[in-house]
Design a protein around this motif. Structure first.
Motif, PDB file in Angstrom:
ATOM      1  N   ALA A 163      18.236  22.828  12.826  1.00 56.30           N
ATOM      2  CA  ALA A 163      18.557  22.214  11.584  1.00 56.30           C
ATOM      3  C   ALA A 163      19.185  20.745  11.828  1.00 56.30           C
ATOM      4  N   GLY A 164      18.286  19.799  12.168  1.00 52.20           N
ATOM      5  CA  GLY A 164      18.617  18.412  12.297  1.00 52.20           C
ATOM      6  C   GLY A 164      17.206  17.624  12.654  1.00 52.20           C
ATOM      7  N   LEU A 165      17.636  16.255  12.847  1.00 54.33           N
ATOM      8  CA  LEU A 165      16.479  15.439  13.187  1.00 54.33           C
ATOM      9  C   LEU A 165      16.350  15.646  14.609  1.00 54.33           C
ATOM     10  N   VAL A 166      14.929  15.774  15.074  1.00 51.45           N
ATOM     11  CA  VAL A 166      14.461  16.011  16.362  1.00 51.45           C
ATOM     12  C   VAL A 166      13.512  15.040  16.903  1.00 51.45           C
ATOM     13  N   ASP A 167      13.737  14.617  17.985  1.00 50.89           N
ATOM     14  CA  ASP A 167      12.782  13.727  18.593  1.00 50.89           C
ATOM     15  C   ASP A 167      11.766  14.413  19.393  1.00 50.89           C
ATOM     16  N   LEU A 168      10.625  14.655  18.897  1.00 56.64           N
ATOM     17  CA  LEU A 168       9.612  15.704  19.208  1.00 56.64           C
ATOM     18  C   LEU A 168       9.282  15.421  20.523  1.00 56.64           C
ATOM     19  N   ASP A 169       9.066  13.953  21.183  1.00 50.01           N
ATOM     20  CA  ASP A 169       8.392  13.539  22.282  1.00 50.01           C
ATOM     21  C   ASP A 169       9.428  14.213  23.417  1.00 50.01           C
ATOM     22  N   HIS A 170      10.740  13.953  23.339  1.00 53.19           N
ATOM     23  CA  HIS A 170      11.522  14.056  24.121  1.00 53.19           C
ATOM     24  C   HIS A 170      12.487  15.418  24.245  1.00 53.19           C
ATOM     25  N   GLY A 171      12.164  16.349  23.312  1.00 51.04           N
ATOM     26  CA  GLY A 171      12.924  17.706  22.988  1.00 51.04           C
ATOM     27  C   GLY A 171      14.301  17.400  22.854  1.00 51.04           C
ATOM     28  N   TRP A 181      26.027  17.720  15.989  1.00 50.91           N
ATOM     29  CA  TRP A 181      25.405  17.419  17.200  1.00 50.91           C
ATOM     30  C   TRP A 181      24.511  16.153  17.188  1.00 50.91           C
ATOM     31  N   ARG A 182      24.810  15.287  18.240  1.00 46.43           N
ATOM     32  CA  ARG A 182      24.279  14.033  18.450  1.00 46.43           C
ATOM     33  C   ARG A 182      23.631  13.895  19.600  1.00 46.43           C
ATOM     34  N   ASP A 183      22.515  13.381  19.719  1.00 42.14           N
ATOM     35  CA  ASP A 183      21.707  13.087  20.889  1.00 42.14           C
ATOM     36  C   ASP A 183      21.816  14.172  21.998  1.00 42.14           C
ATOM     37  N   VAL A 184      21.599  15.382  21.670  1.00 38.12           N
ATOM     38  CA  VAL A 184      21.622  16.777  22.457  1.00 38.12           C
ATOM     39  C   VAL A 184      20.100  16.937  23.343  1.00 38.12           C
ATOM     40  N   ALA A 239       0.163  18.588   4.886  1.00 38.99           N
ATOM     41  CA  ALA A 239      -0.767  17.954   4.190  1.00 38.99           C
ATOM     42  C   ALA A 239      -2.161  18.321   4.684  1.00 38.99           C
ATOM     43  N   ASP A 240      -3.250  18.499   3.839  1.00 39.55           N
ATOM     44  CA  ASP A 240      -4.515  18.907   4.259  1.00 39.55           C
ATOM     45  C   ASP A 240      -4.501  20.120   5.332  1.00 39.55           C
ATOM     46  N   GLY A 241      -3.475  21.100   5.282  1.00 40.69           N
ATOM     47  CA  GLY A 241      -3.458  22.062   6.205  1.00 40.69           C
ATOM     48  C   GLY A 241      -2.811  21.855   7.565  1.00 40.69           C
ATOM     49  N   ARG A 242      -2.131  20.650   7.661  1.00 37.53           N
ATOM     50  CA  ARG A 242      -1.461  20.470   9.068  1.00 37.53           C
ATOM     51  C   ARG A 242      -0.399  19.766   8.653  1.00 37.53           C
ATOM     52  N   PRO A 243       0.697  20.238   9.565  1.00 43.38           N
ATOM     53  CA  PRO A 243       2.119  19.705   9.387  1.00 43.38           C
ATOM     54  C   PRO A 243       2.220  18.337   9.513  1.00 43.38           C
ATOM     55  N   TYR A 244       2.771  17.515   8.658  1.00 49.28           N
ATOM     56  CA  TYR A 244       3.183  16.049   8.779  1.00 49.28           C
ATOM     57  C   TYR A 244       4.601  15.890   9.165  1.00 49.28           C
ATOM     58  N   GLN A 245       4.483  15.210  10.192  1.00 47.41           N
ATOM     59  CA  GLN A 245       5.876  14.964  11.051  1.00 47.41           C
ATOM     60  C   GLN A 245       6.470  13.656  10.837  1.00 47.41           C
ATOM     61  N   GLY A 246       5.566  12.628  10.356  1.00 47.50           N
ATOM     62  CA  GLY A 246       5.975  11.192  10.002  1.00 47.50           C
ATOM     63  C   GLY A 246       6.057  10.280  11.504  1.00 47.50           C
ATOM     64  N   ARG A 247       6.166   9.110  11.413  1.00 44.87           N
ATOM     65  CA  ARG A 247       5.991   7.947  12.330  1.00 44.87           C
ATOM     66  C   ARG A 247       6.806   8.770  13.718  1.00 44.87           C
ATOM     67  N   LEU A 248       7.757   9.088  13.855  1.00 45.12           N
ATOM     68  CA  LEU A 248       8.551   9.356  14.709  1.00 45.12           C
ATOM     69  C   LEU A 248       9.062  10.984  14.931  1.00 45.12           C
ATOM     70  N   GLY A 249       8.345  11.514  14.014  1.00 42.40           N
ATOM     71  CA  GLY A 249       8.720  12.990  13.589  1.00 42.40           C
ATOM     72  C   GLY A 249      10.011  13.442  12.933  1.00 42.40           C
TER      73      GLY A 249
END
Length: 422
Positions: A163-171, A181-184, A239-249
């Motif tokens: 339950a929070g903002l997640v940087d998908l590229d770096h987990g 939590w911050r930067d975990v 959107a159109d059947g695919r999860p939309y994550q935004g520019r940085l997720g």
């Protein structure tokens, strides 16, 4: 783009080498069996636009990887009937997990999406440092891995919802206000503790809840918003059947839209966020006195919501008024989202789905009033049927989707092993 981002967005073929083409064809065939059901090799070749020799080779490789098997003779075929090819559900497994304010949960599913192991423990994660919360999750994951080992199963991937903002590229959990939590570096912590050869990715729990609600093949669920409520409020966009994550997720943080300037202070540090007026804590505060047991942090969220529903059904006026007020605010936010995104369906999930029968009319009334387009732009309100399991089910779906993205993640099985397991 990282491997994690590609798995979420189901990127198509980007290379021309034969290995890439074959992986894409393996993926295409496997998805076709999942989405359209068992068929003969000849029908698969016709449906996919591939020649029969290619399909036979692809089927053979998927069999070696334990992902498909021969089924029954195809019915209704002209001439000599072919043997159908079908998914082998136990060929691979994905594991979903969820970290929320009051609990951690794991769920393992097979290739067909059927649950084979589910574990849950209640824990006040807000009162613990991230490392201790991870220890609780690792204990559940080790139990889940043990369950799969007992079945002789091979897990491929773990997806964890937070339950929070997640940087998908770096987990990385960038900020999770309700957890503190911050930067975990959650993915890194899990890898170091599990010591297991697994793909691990981290995602926002509400986005995962949206994945669980986006039923494949249902045209009404191709463009949806999910409003997922527990202690906080999050959202997911399909959107159109695919999860939309935004520019940085980071898309889908609906709970931190400011709807009541000068209102209550939110856990994120700002005032008047949507979750301050529609979160379960606000509902309980309006519906109960200070000494009411429902205000105790020791009572599970599911129990609290069940009791609120019981009181509403019994006609308790204070509870009903509180529910109507929450429904009004849900509708105000839903109208703003509809004006911006015009989804086909807005699904109320988590605790909002559980109290949905009491608030749905209020939400719809605000939607009708607040949306500029006629008939609310064709957007309708629906209630989730997944209860509090939506996020972890979505996480498990994303985890097993990795196999559909790249079937070669599952190792080939020798002929001797195939004979022993057939």
């Amino acid at each position: 783009m990282s491997q994690a981002r590609e798995s979420w967005q189901s990127a198509g073929s980007g290379g021309a080498d034969q290995g890439t083409v074959r992986r894409n064809n393996l993926s295409l065939l496997l998805r076709s069996l999942r989405d359209a059901g068992p068929r003969s090799r000849a029908r698969l070749a016709a449906d996919l636009g591939l020649n029969k020799a290619t399909v036979s080779s692809l089927v053979g490789e998927l069999m070696e990887r334990g992902l498909v098997r021969d089924g029954q003779a195809e019915r209704g075929a002209v001439g000599r009937p072919g043997t159908s090819v079908e998914l082998a559900g136990s060929g691979a497994y994905g594991i979903g997990a969820e970290i929320n304010v009051h609990h951690v949960t794991t769920l393992a599913v097979d290739l067909a999406g059927s649950a084979v192991s589910e574990r849950r423990t209640s824990v006040d994660t807000r009162g613990l440092p991230p490392e201790q919360v991870v220890d609780h999750l690792v204990e559940l994951l080790q139990g889940t891995l043990s369950d799969l080992a007992d079945r002789g199963a091979r897990p491929i991937s773990v997806t964890v919802g937070v339950a929070g903002l997640v940087d998908l590229d770096h987990g990385l959990v960038s900020v999770a206000p309700n957890l503190g939590w911050r930067d975990v570096p959650l993915a890194e912590l899990l890898r170091s503790r599990l010591g297991h050869d697994l793909l691990i990715e981290v995602a926002n729990e509400a986005n995962l809840a949206a994945v669980a609600e986006a039923t494949p093949g249902d045209p009404e669920r191709r463009d949806i918003l999910v409003i997922h409520g527990e202690v906080g409020i999050g959202g997911g966009i399909v959107a159109d059947g695919r999860p939309y994550q935004g520019r940085l997720g980071f898309a889908g943080e609906f709970g931190h839209m400011v709807v009541d300037r000068g209102g209550r202070r939110c856990g994120c540090g700002r005032s008047g966020c949507w979750e301050t007026v529609v979160g379960v804590s606000r509902l309980i505060e309006m519906a109960t006195d200070e000494d009411d047991l429902l205000r105790s942090p020791d009572v599970a969220l599911e129990v609290k919501v069940e009791e609120l529903n019981r009181r509403a059904a019994a006609g308790d006026e204070r509870t009903l008024q509180a529910l109507h007020e929450v429904g009004r605010w849900v509708g105000i936010g839903a109208a703003a989202l509809t004006n911006a995104l015009n989804p086909g369906v807005i699904v109320l999930s988590g605790y909002l789905g559980e109290i949905g029968e009491w608030i749905q009319a209020d939400v719809q009334a605000e939607l009708d009033e607040g949306v500029l387009a006629p008939d609310a732009g064709g957007t309708r309100i629906a209630l989730s049927t997944l209860g509090f399991s939506a996020a972890v089910r979505g996480a498990a779906a994303v985890a097993i989707e990795r196999v559909y993205d790249d079937p070669t993640l599952v190792p080939r099985t020798s002929a001797e092993q195939l004979g022993a397991t057939s």
